[in-house]
Design a protein around this motif. Structure first.
Motif, mmCIF file in Angstrom:
data_model
loop_
_atom_site.group_PDB
_atom_site.id
_atom_site.type_symbol
_atom_site.label_atom_id
_atom_site.label_comp_id
_atom_site.label_asym_id
_atom_site.label_seq_id
_atom_site.Cartn_x
_atom_site.Cartn_y
_atom_site.Cartn_z
ATOM 1 N N ASN A 43 43.370 45.247 49.591
ATOM 2 C CA ASN A 43 43.480 43.989 48.859
ATOM 3 C C ASN A 43 42.203 43.682 48.085
ATOM 4 O O ASN A 43 42.253 43.175 46.957
ATOM 5 C CB ASN A 43 43.789 42.841 49.822
ATOM 6 N N SER A 103 48.730 25.737 48.088
ATOM 7 C CA SER A 103 49.667 26.522 47.286
ATOM 8 C C SER A 103 50.842 25.654 46.873
ATOM 9 O O SER A 103 51.161 24.656 47.526
ATOM 10 C CB SER A 103 50.163 27.751 48.059
ATOM 11 N N ASN A 105 54.466 26.896 45.738
ATOM 12 C CA ASN A 105 55.363 28.012 45.458
ATOM 13 C C ASN A 105 56.692 27.526 44.897
ATOM 14 O O ASN A 105 57.229 26.503 45.326
ATOM 15 C CB ASN A 105 55.615 28.835 46.725
ATOM 16 N N SER A 117 56.808 32.514 43.235
ATOM 17 C CA SER A 117 55.507 32.529 42.565
ATOM 18 C C SER A 117 54.750 31.243 42.842
ATOM 19 O O SER A 117 55.339 30.185 43.092
ATOM 20 C CB SER A 117 55.680 32.703 41.048
ATOM 21 N N ASN A 118 53.451 31.367 42.785
ATOM 22 C CA ASN A 118 52.569 30.215 42.908
ATOM 23 C C ASN A 118 52.337 29.632 41.524
ATOM 24 O O ASN A 118 51.839 30.318 40.631
ATOM 25 C CB ASN A 118 51.235 30.646 43.536
ATOM 26 N N LYS A 191 44.403 35.462 42.190
ATOM 27 C CA LYS A 191 44.530 35.426 43.650
ATOM 28 C C LYS A 191 43.818 34.180 44.177
ATOM 29 O O LYS A 191 42.674 34.259 44.644
ATOM 30 C CB LYS A 191 43.937 36.687 44.268
ATOM 31 N N THR A 193 44.171 32.544 46.836
ATOM 32 C CA THR A 193 43.892 32.547 48.269
ATOM 33 C C THR A 193 42.650 33.358 48.621
ATOM 34 O O THR A 193 42.113 33.213 49.721
ATOM 35 C CB THR A 193 45.096 33.107 49.039
ATOM 36 N N ASP A 197 43.275 38.715 50.461
ATOM 37 C CA ASP A 197 44.731 38.601 50.518
ATOM 38 C C ASP A 197 45.363 39.458 49.437
ATOM 39 O O ASP A 197 44.715 39.856 48.464
ATOM 40 C CB ASP A 197 45.158 37.147 50.350
ATOM 41 N N THR A 200 48.909 37.682 44.558
ATOM 42 C CA THR A 200 49.851 36.573 44.584
ATOM 43 C C THR A 200 50.509 36.441 43.218
ATOM 44 O O THR A 200 49.819 36.298 42.212
ATOM 45 C CB THR A 200 49.134 35.259 44.931
ATOM 46 N N SER A 201 51.829 36.515 43.190
ATOM 47 C CA SER A 201 52.540 36.301 41.937
ATOM 48 C C SER A 201 52.308 34.857 41.501
ATOM 49 O O SER A 201 52.639 33.920 42.229
ATOM 50 C CB SER A 201 54.038 36.571 42.126
ATOM 51 N N SER A 202 51.720 34.676 40.334
ATOM 52 C CA SER A 202 51.352 33.343 39.876
ATOM 53 C C SER A 202 51.704 33.170 38.408
ATOM 54 O O SER A 202 51.827 34.139 37.658
ATOM 55 C CB SER A 202 49.850 33.088 40.077
ATOM 56 N N GLU A 349 54.024 41.466 55.534
ATOM 57 C CA GLU A 349 52.940 41.337 54.555
ATOM 58 C C GLU A 349 52.170 42.638 54.369
ATOM 59 O O GLU A 349 51.526 42.842 53.338
ATOM 60 C CB GLU A 349 51.969 40.232 54.989
#
Length: 393
Positions: A43, A103, A105, A117-118, A191, A193, A197, A200-202, A349
């Motif tokens: 990561n 977050s 989501n 997604s975030n 990312k 977070t 981690d 993250t799909s954002s 995860e």
């Protein structure tokens, strides 16, 4: 030779059982530590998507003030902060920014594809400059987007690859609920977070402050000029308290937030690794002691083999082979339990590839450990002179 080794192990099965159990549990502990280390390392090598140096986060909270007044005072605060010479950029956005541990989501859809997604809501164009976000294709928001009916969004690269593999997503649309969003830009990653981690799909949406119907836009991101006096924090807080009378204020530096995040992630892992190291050390000492004891008990056997013509190298290889057989028994049982993680998706995860790499790494480390433990006792066994050993017997 292999058949002979297995026969020797079976004849001493009671004595060897404890060693097999020790190797089994050592493998499981190594597997757990290796999985964590490989997961976090993988990561950490993925792009973070933003720069945190010289970035401050000011969060404001008000419980008794009407939304309309909050929006007016927040807009005034952002305007005055931008006029300060110590501040390069100031951006108003949602609270789920980098290292905020917050977050938001939502589900994006395109045809039959769905992706959680975030979503980060930004007020204007400055958020990209504050966070140092790099574009892959397309563009960031502009002032003209405030008058657009297309509901423009900027997505991360992984969202584009999920919905439009092998092609550009610029100009295409996705759905959020029953409303259509048009993709105007793609960035490398984001990312919030933290780097330890997974990606993250954002995606980012632009919302004018006057259109915000809730208190979601309560976080101001500041890009501070290098060399600014730390006492500037007091000036920022004083300005914010004067404008937002009665507000609760929280001003943090993103590098400090990052250090707190890394400490929270790495401290348990370091403790786990230390415990694992002590366990492996005890197992290694146990293996060494057992091998040494076995050699002393089997001096007459070794002497007889040497007297019948066995070479020192064959005796050496025999003891190395015996400990390898013991290790193999323990590893077979350990691998049986370890492969259940990727097969059953116990920890979703963690990718299956990480589990496979952890298994292979743990097997290699166990074999290396037992070989190192067996080298010196086996060498001593090979050096036993047959006449002396038979005479002692």
């Amino acid at each position: 030779m292999i058949r002979h080794l297995f026969k020797l192990m079976w004849n001493r099965k009671r004595g060897n059982f404890l060693m097999i159990v020790e190797i089994f549990f050592s493998f499981l502990v190594l597997f757990g530590v290796s999985t964590l280390l490989l997961y976090f390392y993988t990561n950490a090598t993925k792009p973070l998507g933003f720069k945190y140096d010289h970035v401050w986060v000011l969060q404001t909270y008000s419980h008794d003030m009407p939304d309309a007044e909050i929006r007016v005072r927040t807009g005034e605060l952002v305007k005055q902060l931008r006029n300060l010479p110590q501040i390069e950029h100031a951006a108003l956005a949602g609270p789920n920014g980098p290292y905020t541990r917050s977050s938001s989501n939502t589900e994006l859809t395109h045809g039959n594809l769905q992706l959680i997604s975030n979503v980060i809501t930004v007020q204007d164009n400055a958020f990209k400059d504050v966070m140092g976000i790099e574009m892959v294709s397309g563009r960031w928001f502009t002032d003209q987007d405030a008058f657009s009916n297309r509901m423009p969004i900027v997505i991360t690269k992984d969202v584009e690859e999920a919905f439009f593999p092998g092609e550009s997503g610029i100009g295409k649309t996705v759905m959020r609920g029953d409303r259509e969003r048009t993709i105007i830009g793609v960035i490398t990653a984001f990312k919030p977070t933290g780097e330890m981690d997974d990606l993250t799909s954002s995606y980012f949406e632009r919302t004018a402050l006057e259109d915000t119907a809730s208190r979601a836009m309560n976080t101001i991101y500041l890009k501070i000029k290098p060399g600014t006096n730390p006492q500037f924090e007091e000036e920022v807080l004083e300005m914010a308290s004067n404008i937002g009378t009665g507000w609760t204020l929280d001003l943090q530096q993103v590098p400090d937030m990052r250090r707190s995040y890394l400490k929270e992630i790495l401290t348990p892992m370091i403790i786990f690794a230390i415990v694992c190291a002590f366990l492996i050390l005890n197992v290694a000492l146990g293996l060494f002691g057992v091998l040494w004891h076995n050699i002393n008990k089997r001096r007459s056997e070794i002497g007889l083999r040497r007297a019948l013509g066995a070479s020192a190298s064959s005796v050496y290889k025999q003891f190395i082979g015996e400990i390898m057989v013991l290790a193999t028994f323990g590893l077979i049982v350990g691998c049986f339990f370890a492969v259940q993680f990727p097969l059953l998706g116990i920890i979703q995860e963690v990718p299956s590839e990480t589990f496979v790499k952890a298994i292979l790494t743990s097997v290699l480390l166990i074999y290396t450990l037992v070989i190192i433990c067996a080298l010196y006792p086996s060498k001593q066994a090979a050096a036993i002179h047959p006449a002396i050993a038979l005479h002692e017997d």
